[in-house]
Scaffold this active site. Structure first.
Site, PDB file in Angstrom:
ATOM      1  N   LYS A  96     -13.792   3.982  17.509  1.00  0.00           N
ATOM      2  CA  LYS A  96     -13.706   5.417  17.846  1.00  0.00           C
ATOM      3  C   LYS A  96     -14.362   6.279  16.768  1.00  0.00           C
ATOM      4  CE  LYS A  96     -10.727   6.042  14.642  1.00  0.00           C
ATOM      5  NZ  LYS A  96      -9.595   6.392  13.931  1.00  0.00           N
ATOM      6  N   TRP A 142      -0.997   7.046   4.326  1.00  0.00           N
ATOM      7  CA  TRP A 142      -0.406   6.384   5.497  1.00  0.00           C
ATOM      8  C   TRP A 142       0.620   5.330   5.066  1.00  0.00           C
ATOM      9  CZ3 TRP A 142       1.048   7.355   9.979  1.00  0.00           C
ATOM     10  CH2 TRP A 142       1.018   6.489  11.069  1.00  0.00           C
ATOM     11  N   PHE A 160      -9.830  -2.991   0.013  1.00  0.00           N
ATOM     12  CA  PHE A 160      -8.988  -3.707  -0.958  1.00  0.00           C
ATOM     13  C   PHE A 160      -8.318  -4.942  -0.379  1.00  0.00           C
ATOM     14  CE2 PHE A 160      -8.570   0.907  -2.247  1.00  0.00           C
ATOM     15  CZ  PHE A 160      -9.560   0.832  -3.220  1.00  0.00           C
ATOM     16  N   GLY A 198       0.847  -1.192   0.000  1.00  0.00           N
ATOM     17  CA  GLY A 198       0.000   0.000   0.000  1.00  0.00           C
ATOM     18  C   GLY A 198       0.879   1.238   0.000  1.00  0.00           C
ATOM     19  N   LYS A 202      -7.140   0.483   9.667  1.00  0.00           N
ATOM     20  CA  LYS A 202      -8.141   0.673  10.721  1.00  0.00           C
ATOM     21  C   LYS A 202      -9.468   0.126  10.257  1.00  0.00           C
ATOM     22  CE  LYS A 202      -5.904   4.086  13.349  1.00  0.00           C
ATOM     23  NZ  LYS A 202      -5.770   5.491  13.675  1.00  0.00           N
TER      24      LYS A 202
END
Ligand code: NAD
Length: 409
Positions: A269, A14, A117, A10, A140
């Site tokens: 969260k 991030w 993905f 990836g 996440k």
């Protein structure tokens, strides 16, 4: 002696940031890691138009005729101009558009891409990784529906056949990429067979083939995935090695073993962040938002204790992956920002998604629906008033001003 080879799967905002972090560390610890870090890139065309910064950078006669591939741009200019513009990547980050080639020979796989993905990626690399590779998921979110909950790390473990831990925290990629200090949490429950002492006390001294070990999964039950031990010739793949791989002067890492707590904190969260946006958009200020955050954390802890009682650890909530992520998500991140905007403008969050988010979705909305359908199916609505209030507000059956009353009832 062989060393650990690291691949980041990836290369978004991030993914590119974490590639920078780990590539700086592999250069610093040649005794543990191969220096080059492969970064798998979902390749795409980058247009080069006259006047653009890329046009100037290529310069003169070398300007390519037509668009260039993102991978080529990253490997030429050491910058992910699309997903992390303005940040120089270490030259030992090697962008690779071929996923199978990028994971080949890697002992440490870092999964870091949007969770939609992950299914496709796992299928593509099934049987193509080293059998004793180990993974960390920076993704996440958890997969929840009315039937059950699956952690992303569990999904990777079962579908790739390797052990997987989780990294999560109060982390905003652009800040870390700019080397602004913060901390994070990595949950990794080192499989006993990797400590080069199997459960009978004899040396596993694995060579990557032969014995497969049963270990306990994140729920504390025997995993369906049989692990091939990391060969003893490699540096022992334990907390110390992961700490050295992910720590930077600007990125403090705390290692824990609670994969469930770290994963649930990162996913749930977002429901609370949506609630904070609603409350603030309605005109209640910091005190009201604090009440929502505290009650939201209570519901997250209740949820974790109710469905993962064997393994979740109370101390995890004090980590960056617990309160840290909660605070940053409810004060600075996307779910909070756009749900606040929806209430301020008097429109639905769906409308804000359509007009402001350029095709992207607010992850907190789908998490709310999934978690609530799981709770409805078990008749547990009464135990989770905040989660239910968010669902009701999103569906238009509850008003924001009803929130305090829902807590009283
Ligand atoms: P992003 O939106 O920046 O990245 C999108 C990535 O998806 C790109 O690399 C793109 O090439 C890739 N992509 C697009 N279409 C694809 C396809 N069809 N198949 C495969 N890949 C495709 O995402 P991100 O911000 O890097 O987030 C990755 C994960 O990290 C998420 O789970 C997120 O919650 C988590 N995270 C993000 C941040 C942050 O600040 N961005 C911080 C902490 C955790």
């Amino acid at each position: 002696k062989p060393k650990h080879k690291v691949t980041v799967i990836g290369s978004g905002n991030w993914g590119s940031t974490i590639a920078k972090v780990v590539a700086q560390s592999t250069s610093e610890h040649p005794e543990l890691f191969e220096t080059d870090v492969q970064m798998w890139v979902y390749d795409e065309k980058i247009p080069i138009t006259p006047g653009s910064s890329l046009y100037d950078r290529y310069g003169g006669a070398t300007i390519p005729d037509g668009p260039v591939m993102l991978t080529e741009v990253i490997n030429t200019f050491h910058e992910n101009v699309k997903y992390l513009p303005g940040i120089e990547l270490p030259h030992n980050v090697i962008a690779n558009p071929n996923l199978v080639d990028a994971v080949q020979g890697a002992t440490i796989l870092i999964f870091n891409l949007p969770h939609e993905f992950i299914d496709k990626i796992c299928k593509q690399i099934q049987g193509k990784t080293l059998p004793f590779a180990r993974a960390i998921s920076c993704i996440k979110g958890v997969t929840v529906d009315e039937h059950g909950i699956e952690l992303i790390s569990e999904y990777i473990e079962e579908n790739v056949g390797i052990y997987c831990g989780a990294l999560s925290g109060g982390n905003i990629a652009s800040e870390i990429a700019n080397e602004q200090w913060c901390d994070t949490t990595i949950a990794y429950n080192t499989p006993p067979c990797d400590l080069h002492q199997d459960t009978n006390g004899s040396s596993s001294n694995g060579n990557g083939s032969g014995v497969a070990y049963t270990h306990k999964n994140a729920r504390g039950q025997p995993s369906k995935t049989k692990l091939v031990p990391v060969p003893a010739e490699y540096p022992t793949l334990d907390h110390d090695v992961f700490q050295k791989l992910f720590s930077r002067p600007y990125f403090t890492v705390n290692m824990v073993s609670d994969v469930v707590g770290v994963s649930l904190g990162g996913a749930l969260k977002n429901i609370v962040a949506i609630a904070c946006g609603f409350v603030e958009g309605h005109g209640w200020s910091n005190s009201g938002k604090t009440a929502v955050m505290r009650r939201g954390m209570q519901e997250i802890i209740k949820f974790a204790n109710e469905f993962f009682p064997e393994t979740v650890q109370e101390a995890t909530w004090q980590e960056s992956a617990g309160w840290g992520d909660m605070i940053v998500s409810c004060t600075a991140a996307r779910n909070w920002k756009y749900s606040k905007m929806a209430v301020e403008r008097g429109v639905s969050v769906q409308e804000i998604e359509n007009t402001e988010l350029n095709g992207q979705k607010l992850q907190g909305i789908s998490t709310t629906r999934d978690v609530c359908s799981f709770l409805h199916a078990r008749g547990l609505e009464g135990n989770y008033p905040l989660f239910m209030a968010v669902e009701g507000i999103v569906d238009g059956t509850v008003n924001v001003e009803d929130i305090p009353r829902l807590f009283r009832d």
